[in-house]
Design a protein around this motif. Structure first.
Motif, PDB file in Angstrom:
ATOM      1  N   PHE A 251       0.820  -1.222   0.000  1.00  0.00           N
ATOM      2  CA  PHE A 251       0.000   0.000   0.000  1.00  0.00           C
ATOM      3  C   PHE A 251       0.851   1.268   0.000  1.00  0.00           C
ATOM      4  CE2 PHE A 251      -2.545  -3.285   2.068  1.00  0.00           C
ATOM      5  CZ  PHE A 251      -3.692  -3.243   1.292  1.00  0.00           C
ATOM      6  N   GLY A 252       0.314   2.317  -0.629  1.00  0.00           N
ATOM      7  CA  GLY A 252       1.024   3.603  -0.616  1.00  0.00           C
ATOM      8  C   GLY A 252       1.449   3.995  -2.018  1.00  0.00           C
ATOM      9  N   GLY A 253       2.684   4.509  -2.140  1.00  0.00           N
ATOM     10  CA  GLY A 253       3.193   4.928  -3.444  1.00  0.00           C
ATOM     11  C   GLY A 253       2.800   6.355  -3.797  1.00  0.00           C
ATOM     12  N   THR A 254       3.162   6.731  -5.012  1.00  0.00           N
ATOM     13  CA  THR A 254       2.940   8.117  -5.459  1.00  0.00           C
ATOM     14  C   THR A 254       2.224   8.092  -6.803  1.00  0.00           C
ATOM     15  OG1 THR A 254       5.124   8.537  -4.503  1.00  0.00           O
ATOM     16  CG2 THR A 254       4.149  10.342  -5.741  1.00  0.00           C
ATOM     17  N   TYR A 255       0.924   8.220  -6.790  1.00  0.00           N
ATOM     18  CA  TYR A 255       0.143   8.184  -8.026  1.00  0.00           C
ATOM     19  C   TYR A 255      -0.421   9.578  -8.272  1.00  0.00           C
ATOM     20  CZ  TYR A 255       0.536   3.164  -7.298  1.00  0.00           C
ATOM     21  OH  TYR A 255       1.020   1.900  -7.115  1.00  0.00           O
ATOM     22  N   VAL A 256       0.364  10.408  -8.977  1.00  0.00           N
ATOM     23  CA  VAL A 256      -0.069  11.798  -9.161  1.00  0.00           C
ATOM     24  C   VAL A 256      -0.085  12.165 -10.639  1.00  0.00           C
ATOM     25  CG1 VAL A 256       0.704  12.676  -6.922  1.00  0.00           C
ATOM     26  CG2 VAL A 256       2.315  12.643  -8.815  1.00  0.00           C
ATOM     27  N   PRO A 257      -0.934  13.140 -11.015  1.00  0.00           N
ATOM     28  CA  PRO A 257      -0.911  13.613 -12.399  1.00  0.00           C
ATOM     29  C   PRO A 257       0.449  14.252 -12.702  1.00  0.00           C
ATOM     30  CG  PRO A 257      -2.412  14.938 -11.041  1.00  0.00           C
ATOM     31  CD  PRO A 257      -1.942  13.806 -10.194  1.00  0.00           C
ATOM     32  N   GLU A 258       0.817  14.238 -13.985  1.00  0.00           N
ATOM     33  CA  GLU A 258       2.132  14.705 -14.396  1.00  0.00           C
ATOM     34  C   GLU A 258       2.442  16.120 -13.909  1.00  0.00           C
ATOM     35  OE1 GLU A 258       2.594  13.247 -18.332  1.00  0.00           O
ATOM     36  OE2 GLU A 258       4.366  14.524 -18.624  1.00  0.00           O
ATOM     37  N   ILE A 259       1.401  16.950 -13.896  1.00  0.00           N
ATOM     38  CA  ILE A 259       1.594  18.359 -13.515  1.00  0.00           C
ATOM     39  C   ILE A 259       2.113  18.494 -12.074  1.00  0.00           C
ATOM     40  CG2 ILE A 259      -0.860  18.663 -12.848  1.00  0.00           C
ATOM     41  CD1 ILE A 259       0.735  21.444 -14.625  1.00  0.00           C
ATOM     42  N   LEU A 260       1.816  17.496 -11.228  1.00  0.00           N
ATOM     43  CA  LEU A 260       2.265  17.576  -9.831  1.00  0.00           C
ATOM     44  C   LEU A 260       3.575  16.829  -9.586  1.00  0.00           C
ATOM     45  CD1 LEU A 260      -1.040  17.118  -7.773  1.00  0.00           C
ATOM     46  CD2 LEU A 260       0.267  19.215  -8.159  1.00  0.00           C
ATOM     47  N   TYR A 261       4.049  16.118 -10.614  1.00  0.00           N
ATOM     48  CA  TYR A 261       5.197  15.230 -10.411  1.00  0.00           C
ATOM     49  C   TYR A 261       6.394  15.959  -9.796  1.00  0.00           C
ATOM     50  CZ  TYR A 261       8.911  11.913 -11.284  1.00  0.00           C
ATOM     51  OH  TYR A 261       9.983  11.072 -11.119  1.00  0.00           O
ATOM     52  N   LYS A 262       6.736  17.096 -10.390  1.00  0.00           N
ATOM     53  CA  LYS A 262       7.932  17.809  -9.924  1.00  0.00           C
ATOM     54  C   LYS A 262       7.754  18.306  -8.479  1.00  0.00           C
ATOM     55  CE  LYS A 262      11.074  21.554 -11.063  1.00  0.00           C
ATOM     56  NZ  LYS A 262      10.970  22.025  -9.688  1.00  0.00           N
TER      57      LYS A 262
END
Ligand SMILES: Cc1ncc(COP(=O)(O)O)c(C=O)c1O
Length: 400
Positions: free
Chosen positions: A15-26
């Motif tokens: 569980f967890g991880g980083t699943y974000v839209p590209e715009i928030l990646y940086k």
């Protein structure tokens, strides 16, 4: 040794991880790369602990609840987060994140809130640090937590009522993430619980871990040993529970029992018991257990308590539940209300509705007389007086 702490990729088990839209990646990468160095720096720690002490009023007391102990046949200690400035544990995290935001050069703060406690905590630290603040809140919660809305406004925050979905915490979070996507460079999103993309769940858990840090030395002082037999707390997204258990996660002498919102009953369509009945999905940037239909549509959650009315639970708790490290029971609205009145009448403490879900675990337990139990009272009940009053005729006063 098996650890229940987060791994390098931001996962607790699966569980967890980083699943974000590209715009928030940086933006999220930047936070991930910088936050540990900042929150471990001497500069940060000095300011954080000074504010926790002089502004919040920490350490919060660890109170031996004599009458409740007699009733439940154990040695019950209440960790009094309700006595913090602003009335709940949320301020511990808000102070940490605003200091971080400032050190990262951010100019604008956004937050989501359910019960309004995180919103109030965020508005408070923004007033303190002179930063503009916008709080997203579901329109239903704006209504049922009206006093907190007025507090946020008085503190200078802009409160934005969200009319989508069932107008509660999930919808407020969606809207806050939308805002973040539009202003990724200058805005810091102060998330109020152990949810969201990595590093938020771990960062929030660490900022709340002052709770278990204090439990350790307070228990040692009061009982001669620094660990309890049981730790108990309520779980919405998971932050007060995470703070309560953080330093004991890998200590198997300590049993962890948590209460999530069962609403009208875990198997009805009016519930928020996502750990017990949810399935694995991605919500708000993280792989967690969520209440969803077979084709992945979120099922609207329900709880009498605005702070627990969320269709998922943070990744740390999903892993604790799945591995059996924590026992998580669903508490109904009715059980929570009864427990709120019980604590009020037996100990003179009016708890928040959320915290009442932890108290309602007590009648479900079988303790030994010498068992040391620490239960976190995450907040005070002032904000819930309207709800308590409207249900006061349903309480079984004889059973108290
Ligand atoms: C007093 C109180 N306790 C508990 C919670 C639940 O949040 P968490 O699970 O992050 O502690 C809230 C959320 O608003 C709250 O206000």
């Amino acid at each position: 040794m098996k650890t229940y702490k987060v791994d390098e990729d931001g996962f607790y088990g699966s569980f967890g991880g980083t699943y974000v839209p590209e715009i928030l990646y940086k933006t999220v990468e930047d936070l991930k790369n910088k936050y540990e160095d900042i929150i471990e720096s001497e500069d940060f720690l000095n300011e954080y602990y000074q504010l926790l002490r002089d502004y919040v009023g920490r350490p919060s007391p660890l109170y031996f609840a004599k009458r409740m102990s007699e009733k439940y046949g154990c040695q019950l200690y209440l960790k009094r987060e309700d006595l913090n400035h602003t009335g709940a544990h949320k301020i511990n995290n808000a102070i940490g994140q605003i200091l971080l935001a400032r050190k990262m050069g951010k100019k604008r703060i956004i937050a989501e809130t359910g019960a309004g406690q995180h919103g109030v905590a965020t508005a408070t630290v923004c007033a303190l640090m002179n930063m503009p603040c916008r709080v997203y809140m579901g329109a239903l919660d704006v209504e049922r937590q009206h006093v907190n809305v007025e507090r946020m406004k008085m503190l200078g925050a802009e409160v934005f009522p969200v009319e989508s979905g069932n107008m509660t915490l999930k919808d407020a979070t969606n809207e806050a993430i939308r805002d973040w996507c539009c202003h990724p460079a200058d805005t810091f999103y102060i998330i109020g619980s152990t949810v969201g993309p990595h590093p938020y769940p771990e960062m929030v858990a660490r900022l709340q871990s002052v709770i278990s840090q204090e439990i350790m030395f307070q228990l040692k002082e009061k009982t001669g040993r620094d660990y309890p037999d049981y730790l108990m707390a309520c779980v919405g997204g998971g932050s007060n529970a995470a703070g309560t258990i953080y330093h004991y996660l890998d200590d198997k002498r300590v049993k962890i029992v948590l209460g999530e919102a069962g609403g009208m009953g875990m198997y009805t369509d009016k519930t928020a018991a996502s750990l017990n009945i949810g399935t694995v999905g991605i919500l708000h940037g993280s792989r967690i257990k969520v209440m969803q239909t077979e084709d992945g549509q979120i099922i609207e959650p329900y709880s009498i308590s605005a702070g627990l009315d969320y269709p998922g639970t943070g990744p740390m708790h999903c892993n604790l539940f799945d591995t059996g490290r924590a026992k998580v029971l669903a508490i109904t609205d009715k059980e929570a209300l009864q427990s709120a009145f019980e604590l009020t009448r037996l100990e003179g403490i009016i708890p928040a509705l959320e915290s009442s879900h932890a108290l309602a675990l007590l009648p479900k337990m079988k303790f030994q007389k010498d068992d040391v139990v620490v239960l976190t009272v995450s907040g005070r009940g002032d904000k819930d007086l309207g709800t308590y009053l409207s249900h006061k005729n349903e309480i079984d006063y004889e059973a108290i």
